[in-house]
Design a protein around this motif. Structure first.
Motif, PDB file in Angstrom:
ATOM      1  N   THR B  13      83.693  14.461  62.753  1.00  0.00           N
ATOM      2  CA  THR B  13      84.332  13.317  62.104  1.00  0.00           C
ATOM      3  C   THR B  13      85.389  13.845  61.139  1.00  0.00           C
ATOM      4  OG1 THR B  13      82.161  12.316  62.062  1.00  0.00           O
ATOM      5  CG2 THR B  13      83.835  11.267  60.694  1.00  0.00           C
ATOM      6  N   PHE B  15      87.026  12.963  57.726  1.00  0.00           N
ATOM      7  CA  PHE B  15      86.964  12.059  56.572  1.00  0.00           C
ATOM      8  C   PHE B  15      88.320  11.958  55.879  1.00  0.00           C
ATOM      9  CE2 PHE B  15      82.481  13.713  56.500  1.00  0.00           C
ATOM     10  CZ  PHE B  15      81.866  12.514  56.821  1.00  0.00           C
ATOM     11  N   THR B  52      78.411  17.617  48.740  1.00  0.00           N
ATOM     12  CA  THR B  52      79.372  16.530  48.986  1.00  0.00           C
ATOM     13  C   THR B  52      80.231  16.203  47.764  1.00  0.00           C
ATOM     14  OG1 THR B  52      77.706  14.920  48.312  1.00  0.00           O
ATOM     15  CG2 THR B  52      77.835  15.424  50.669  1.00  0.00           C
ATOM     16  N   GLY B  73      75.113  14.682  58.587  1.00  0.00           N
ATOM     17  CA  GLY B  73      75.528  13.289  58.419  1.00  0.00           C
ATOM     18  C   GLY B  73      75.778  12.859  56.987  1.00  0.00           C
ATOM     19  N   GLN B  75      77.695  12.057  53.560  1.00  0.00           N
ATOM     20  CA  GLN B  75      79.030  11.485  53.321  1.00  0.00           C
ATOM     21  C   GLN B  75      79.631  12.105  52.057  1.00  0.00           C
ATOM     22  OE1 GLN B  75      80.447   8.858  55.302  1.00  0.00           O
ATOM     23  NE2 GLN B  75      78.743   9.404  56.653  1.00  0.00           N
ATOM     24  N   GLU B  77      81.690  12.356  48.562  1.00  0.00           N
ATOM     25  CA  GLU B  77      81.961  11.402  47.484  1.00  0.00           C
ATOM     26  C   GLU B  77      83.449  11.051  47.468  1.00  0.00           C
ATOM     27  OE1 GLU B  77      80.431  13.141  43.865  1.00  0.00           O
ATOM     28  OE2 GLU B  77      78.421  13.342  44.748  1.00  0.00           O
ATOM     29  N   GLU B  78      83.765   9.932  46.805  1.00  0.00           N
ATOM     30  CA  GLU B  78      85.141   9.445  46.801  1.00  0.00           C
ATOM     31  C   GLU B  78      86.110  10.462  46.186  1.00  0.00           C
ATOM     32  OE1 GLU B  78      85.463   5.518  45.125  1.00  0.00           O
ATOM     33  OE2 GLU B  78      87.667   5.694  45.119  1.00  0.00           O
ATOM     34  N   ILE B  81      86.968  13.156  48.650  1.00  0.00           N
ATOM     35  CA  ILE B  81      87.924  12.679  49.653  1.00  0.00           C
ATOM     36  C   ILE B  81      89.341  12.659  49.082  1.00  0.00           C
ATOM     37  CG2 ILE B  81      88.641  10.577  50.900  1.00  0.00           C
ATOM     38  CD1 ILE B  81      85.672  10.049  51.434  1.00  0.00           C
ATOM     39  N   GLY B  93      83.001  16.116  59.154  1.00  0.00           N
ATOM     40  CA  GLY B  93      81.565  15.857  59.111  1.00  0.00           C
ATOM     41  C   GLY B  93      80.927  15.970  60.473  1.00  0.00           C
ATOM     42  N   ASP B  95      76.690  15.385  62.425  1.00  0.00           N
ATOM     43  CA  ASP B  95      75.263  15.103  62.272  1.00  0.00           C
ATOM     44  C   ASP B  95      74.424  16.363  62.481  1.00  0.00           C
ATOM     45  OD1 ASP B  95      75.550  12.436  61.667  1.00  0.00           O
ATOM     46  OD2 ASP B  95      75.492  11.790  63.755  1.00  0.00           O
TER      47      ASP B  95
END
Lengths: 138, 111
Positions: B13, B15, B52, B73, B75, B77-78, B81, B93, B95
């Motif tokens: 993925t 991000f 993260t 998997g 995510q 943090e803002e 990103i 990212g 899994d």
């Protein structure tokens, strides 16, 4: 050339700002990238130590054509046993800090490895002064 | 091999940090200890971690890693990103667990 950066204890969101700023300056001065890497690793670790352990600190970076001298001065708990603190794996970091991937007891050893000179003086209950010197043609 | 190549081959993925997808990959480094990555990773490596938070980007940027892969998997943090976009260092990212994605990346880079 002298640069000053303030470091806030506990504020991990800003940890690395001084290292990032110094990296940009050294790049502009065309310092050997390998030397820049060493300086940046040592400074980042010093910055994180202030954030993780002290209330506040100040970093002064003095650059001349032959070397960079960095002084990291903090107001904090101090280091009672510097030899012990220098040992790989020794850490007094909180569990919260460790969960973030800090506090593995590698900070000071990383600083020693990546600086040509490292001097630490500390007053328990008052604070710590770390001085790093790295020569550009080392 | 470039970052965009491994995204396709490992089904990762993206991000953030799309501007850095043509960064060249020289190897990989798997660790969740920031000082370990600071001390031992090398420029151009892909950093595989479960961390993260934003400090991951500070380390990635100071060390000039090619990209970061967040495993299991999780995510980012803002703040992580946002900094990835500012620095053009892709935040990827999967899994997969660190063991599996490290092994598959190793295989890709060594064949």
């Amino acid at each position: 050339m002298e640069f000053k950066y303030d470091v806030e204890g506990g504020n991990f969101a800003k940890a690395g700002h001084a290292a990032s700023a110094v990296k940009k300056v050294l790049k502009q001065l065309n310092v050997n990238p390998k030397v820049i890497k060493r300086v940046v690793v040592a400074l980042y670790e010093g910055e994180v130590n202030v954030v993780a352990h002290a209330f506040k600190g100040r970093i002064i970076a003095d650059i001349d054509p032959s070397r960079i001298y960095i002084k990291i001065e903090d107001q904090g708990p101090g280091i009672p046993d510097i030899d012990l603190a220098m040992q790989v794996g020794y850490s007094t970091a909180s569990s919260k800090v460790r969960e973030m991937g800090f506090g593995a007891g590698m900070g000071l050893p990383n600083m020693k490895k990546n600086a040509d000179k490292l001097q630490i003086s500390s007053n328990v209950g008052k604070g710590t002064v770390v001085e790093l010197t790295t020569y550009f043609n080392s | 091999m470039k970052v965009c190549d491994i995204i396709e081959k490992l089904g990762l993925t993206v991000f953030s940090g799309e501007q850095g997808l043509d960064r060249e990959i020289t190897g990989g480094y798997t660790s969740d200890l920031l000082s370990d990555v600071m001390g031992n990773s090398e420029e151009g490596q892909v950093w595989i971690t479960l961390q993260t938070h934003k400090n991951v980007m500070a380390v990635a940027s100071l060390k000039d890693v090619a990209a970061i892969i967040i495993v299991k998997g999780f995510q980012p943090e803002e703040g992580t990103i946002n900094q990835s976009n500012d620095e053009d260092i892709p935040l990827l990212g999967t899994d997969m667990e660190a063991f599996e994605v490290s092994g598959r990346l190793y295989e890709l880079l060594n064949n």
